[in-house]
Scaffold this motif. Structure first.
Motif: not given
Length: 481
Positions: A27-32, A161-167, A240-247, A260-266
């Motif tokens: 919930v924190v990753l997808a919302g917070g 963990a998968a999100f961090v890896l993807a980012g 949060a770091w991986a999200m900043g790195v990814a985009v 429309a960016a669809g974070l974090p699912f994109s």
């Protein structure tokens, strides 16, 4: 015969799971995290998570030291009653009931809106189904709840963990950026809002304190709670770091603000479309299990206060004719409260996310942070009879003092930025309704304690002292993970 909760049913791992699952990493990753970037534009959000987790961990030291010694299901109520006074205890008990209920019920708005968006229908129908599901689990033995929490928590941590890896595997600009941990990023106007969001993300990790009566080893409540804070603080900082790195650190606020960016699912989609489907499923389950944790905590508060006569004695009913079982009366009470609030929000046509989820979760987080501060003060002033033989300076003096200093800063930032959290127009007085509600609840608790002192002195004398002797209650047969 004094009613009691099921003794020796929660292992140290089970306690840790309750604390971590309440915070709900998915919930924190997808919302917070997405909402925080979008609202505050603070690029140093990972560092904010680290700092806030450190302060909350310090606050948890005194809280868990007191909870361990008292073994009271209504932890804040018992802690303040045995240190600062019975009136303070009742005030804390009522504030805790408001705060825990607010967070738990807010999640019905989030869940209802999420399911309505994915499957169709109206949000309050899905919320009503969830109320029934959580209520059914709440009247069962806690062992069943813990097994469900373990499975969903493991899935949530896997997705993060998968999100961090993807980012980090495909960073924006071709190289990793560490701007998220740059202290200069804290010197911006939105940092107060980022702190407030981070505090809200970690609230619920205090849940093990209300499970001590059922713990296999009461000493493990401190390790479970503080461990949950530190692990989740690290997980959220990495996310949060991986999200900043990814985009891109410079663009993350703008991208997060674009639906429309669809974070974090994109970002997860870089690993394959099935990861997105799995993440959406885990998100739904994580919301449900987070609600289940808060439901269990509220049920124990109602049970404990009713057992001591502060609330009607009938609410202290357990789930069977034996002395050890689930707090059925408290569970049914929480389900009834949730049903009434969901119906009320549906009738007035309030937005389930912008109004119900945001306002109630902020109210709950503010209340729990205030209670953690009060518990730390209580630890520093606790009498020798509570602290026990050879009390440690760290857990009874130094850590609580440091926690209070840091916690006051967090609370001030949270109250000062509550308007931006709730999306209120500048100058609006509506956001200050939340601290007013908490203050009024505390005053009501003090007044109620005073009335008990005059009209029912026997009940007043027993406030915070109603935990049965361990020798008078048999151990349960089933043991949780």
């Amino acid at each position: 015969m004094q009613v009691a909760l099921a003794r020796r049913t929660l292992t140290p791992t089970g306690l840790w799971v309750f604390g971590a699952a309440a915070s709900a990493p998915m919930v924190v990753l997808a919302g917070g995290i997405v909402a925080t970037y979008a609202t505050t534009q603070v690029t140093a959000l990972p560092l904010v998570f680290v700092l806030v987790a450190g302060v909350v961990a310090l606050l948890a030291v005194g809280y868990t030291a007191m909870a361990r010694q008292l073994e009271h299901p209504a932890a804040y109520y018992g802690i303040l009653a045995n240190s600062l006074g019975r009136g303070w205890g009742v005030a804390a008990g009522l504030v805790a009931l408001v705060a825990y209920n607010a967070i738990q019920i807010s999640l019905y708005g989030l869940l209802g809106a999420t399911l309505a968006g994915q499957l169709g229908g109206v949000w309050w129908v899905w919320a009503g189904i969830a109320v029934a599901v959580v209520g059914a689990f709440g009247i069962r033995a806690i062992v069943l709840s813990t097994r469900v929490l373990v499975a969903v928590l493991a899935g949530s941590l896997l997705i993060v963990a998968a999100f961090v890896l993807a980012g980090v595997s495909q960073p924006a600009g071709g190289e990793l950026s560490w701007a998220g941990f740059d202290a200069s990023g804290l010197a911006v106007g939105g940092v107060g809002g980022a702190v407030a969001f981070s505090v809200a993300a970690l609230m619920g990790v205090d849940a093990p304190g209300s499970m001590v009566e059922e713990a296999v080893d009461r000493r493990s409540v401190g390790r479970a709670t503080i461990g949950a804070v530190l692990v989740l603080g690290g997980v959220y900082a990495l996310g949060a770091w991986a999200m900043g790195v990814a985009v891109g650190s410079d663009a993350v606020g703008e991208v997060a603000a674009d639906p429309a960016a669809g974070l974090p699912f994109s970002v997860l989609e870089r690993l394959g479309g099935w990861w997105v489907a799995l993440a959406e499923l885990v998100l739904i389950l994580a919301i449900v299990t987070s609600k289940l944790v808060f439901h269990n905590v509220v049920a124990r508060y109602v049970f404990a206060l009713a057992r001591e006569g502060v609330l009607p004695a009938g609410l202290a009913r357990t789930g069977s004719t034996t002395r050890v079982s689930a707090p059925r009366g408290g569970s049914l009470t929480q389900t009834a409260i949730a049903s009434v609030v969901v119906i009320a929000f549906a009738l007035v046509g309030a937005d389930p996310i912008a109004v119900m989820f945001t306002w109630l979760s902020t109210l709950g987080a503010m209340g729990l942070l205030s209670l953690l501060l009060a518990a730390s003060v209580a630890a520093m002033t606790a009498p020798a009879s509570v602290r026990g033989p050879r009390p440690g300076v760290w857990e009874w003096r130094l850590a609580p003092a440091l926690g209070v200093l840091g916690g006051l800063v967090l609370l001030a930032l949270m109250v000062g930025n509550v308007g931006s959290l709730l999306g209120a127009v500048p100058g609006s007085l509506y956001p200050f309704l939340l601290p007013t509600i908490l203050a009024a609840t505390a005053v009501l608790g003090g007044v109620w304690a005073g009335r008990l002192r005059r009209s029912r002195p026997d009940v007043y004398a027993g406030i915070g002292r109603g935990t049965p002797s361990t020798h008078a209650v048999p151990d349960a047969i089933s043991v949780s993970i």
